[in-house]
Motif scaffolding. Structure first.
Motif, PDB file in Angstrom:
ATOM      1  N   UNK A  24      11.363  -9.337  -0.777  1.00 59.33           N
ATOM      2  CA  UNK A  24      11.504  -8.705   0.540  1.00 59.33           C
ATOM      3  C   UNK A  24      12.372  -7.453   0.442  1.00 59.33           C
ATOM      4  N   UNK A  25      13.482  -7.533  -0.287  1.00 59.53           N
ATOM      5  CA  UNK A  25      14.369  -6.379  -0.455  1.00 59.53           C
ATOM      6  C   UNK A  25      13.670  -5.264  -1.223  1.00 59.53           C
ATOM      7  N   UNK A  26      12.926  -5.619  -2.265  1.00 55.33           N
ATOM      8  CA  UNK A  26      12.214  -4.610  -3.057  1.00 55.33           C
ATOM      9  C   UNK A  26      11.165  -3.895  -2.220  1.00 55.33           C
ATOM     10  N   UNK A  27      10.417  -4.646  -1.417  1.00 50.60           N
ATOM     11  CA  UNK A  27       9.393  -4.025  -0.568  1.00 50.60           C
ATOM     12  C   UNK A  27      10.016  -3.140   0.511  1.00 50.60           C
ATOM     13  N   UNK A  28      11.146  -3.562   1.061  1.00 49.59           N
ATOM     14  CA  UNK A  28      11.827  -2.748   2.078  1.00 49.59           C
ATOM     15  C   UNK A  28      12.306  -1.429   1.480  1.00 49.59           C
ATOM     16  N   UNK A  29      12.817  -1.463   0.254  1.00 49.37           N
ATOM     17  CA  UNK A  29      13.251  -0.225  -0.401  1.00 49.37           C
ATOM     18  C   UNK A  29      12.071   0.669  -0.744  1.00 49.37           C
ATOM     19  N   UNK A  43       4.944   5.427  -6.165  1.00 57.00           N
ATOM     20  CA  UNK A  43       5.598   4.476  -5.259  1.00 57.00           C
ATOM     21  C   UNK A  43       4.564   3.595  -4.554  1.00 57.00           C
ATOM     22  N   UNK A  44       3.434   4.179  -4.157  1.00 57.78           N
ATOM     23  CA  UNK A  44       2.364   3.408  -3.520  1.00 57.78           C
ATOM     24  C   UNK A  44       1.812   2.359  -4.480  1.00 57.78           C
ATOM     25  N   UNK A  45       1.556   2.760  -5.707  1.00 54.87           N
ATOM     26  CA  UNK A  45       1.039   1.837  -6.719  1.00 54.87           C
ATOM     27  C   UNK A  45       2.022   0.698  -6.984  1.00 54.87           C
ATOM     28  N   UNK A  46       3.300   1.024  -7.078  1.00 47.01           N
ATOM     29  CA  UNK A  46       4.310  -0.011  -7.321  1.00 47.01           C
ATOM     30  C   UNK A  46       4.460  -0.941  -6.124  1.00 47.01           C
ATOM     31  N   UNK A  47       4.295  -0.423  -4.916  1.00 42.32           N
ATOM     32  CA  UNK A  47       4.337  -1.271  -3.722  1.00 42.32           C
ATOM     33  C   UNK A  47       3.173  -2.250  -3.724  1.00 42.32           C
ATOM     34  N   UNK A  48       1.991  -1.758  -4.050  1.00 38.03           N
ATOM     35  CA  UNK A  48       0.821  -2.631  -4.111  1.00 38.03           C
ATOM     36  C   UNK A  48       0.975  -3.693  -5.205  1.00 38.03           C
ATOM     37  N   UNK A  84       3.833  -4.913  -6.295  1.00 36.93           N
ATOM     38  CA  UNK A  84       4.821  -5.869  -5.792  1.00 36.93           C
ATOM     39  C   UNK A  84       4.179  -6.854  -4.815  1.00 36.93           C
ATOM     40  N   UNK A  85       3.297  -6.357  -3.964  1.00 34.74           N
ATOM     41  CA  UNK A  85       2.598  -7.236  -3.023  1.00 34.74           C
ATOM     42  C   UNK A  85       1.682  -8.219  -3.752  1.00 34.74           C
ATOM     43  N   UNK A  86       1.004  -7.763  -4.803  1.00 34.67           N
ATOM     44  CA  UNK A  86       0.136  -8.649  -5.575  1.00 34.67           C
ATOM     45  C   UNK A  86       0.943  -9.717  -6.305  1.00 34.67           C
TER      46      UNK A  86
END
Length: 138
Positions: free
Chosen positions: A13-18, A114-119, A121-123
């Protein structure tokens, strides 16, 4: 057991918020690419995540937290990284004549990364939740 699950989910949750906050900073840079004297900013994601997780008492996946078991132990000390509210100014490779430091090529690459890393993280989070659900149902 439940504490470990909650700590793991709180880390994600913290990683996605950042990641979301960094995306907003990068989008602001792109939006102000033609604004005179605008200074491009960015977050130091790794240092900020370390600070946020340490302040919350969370350990990231594969990390070990130190716990003092005696008053005679020496506590670990580290420099406090830049806070979440303190984006860093980016140093341009080729500054423009109007004082704007936004370089669209750099911003596009950072935004896409950043978009790729967010995706990703979600996966990863989705797979962890599926694994937990499978363990609960067994």
């Amino acid at each position: 057991m439940m504490d470990r699950i909650v700590a793991e989910l709180d880390f994600h949750k913290a990683a996605l918020a950042l990641r979301e906050q960094r995306q907003a900073v990068l989008a602001s840079n792109i939006a102000n690419a033609d604004t005179p004297h605008y200074k491009a900013r960015d977050l130091d994601f790794a240092a900020t995540l370390e600070r946020v997780t340490a302040d919350a008492g969370l350990a990231g996946p594969g990390r070990v937290t130190l716990q003092l078991t005696s008053a005679r132990h020496i506590p670990g000390q580290a420099q406090r990284p830049v806070g979440v509210d303190d984006p860093l100014f980016r140093i341009p490779f080729q500054p423009s004549l109007d004082g704007n430091t936004v370089e669209m090529d750099v911003e596009r690459v950072e935004f896409a990364d950043n978009t790729l890393r967010s995706q990703t993280e979600l996966q990863v989070l989705s797979q962890r939740l599926k694994t937990l659900l499978g363990a609960i149902q067994s």
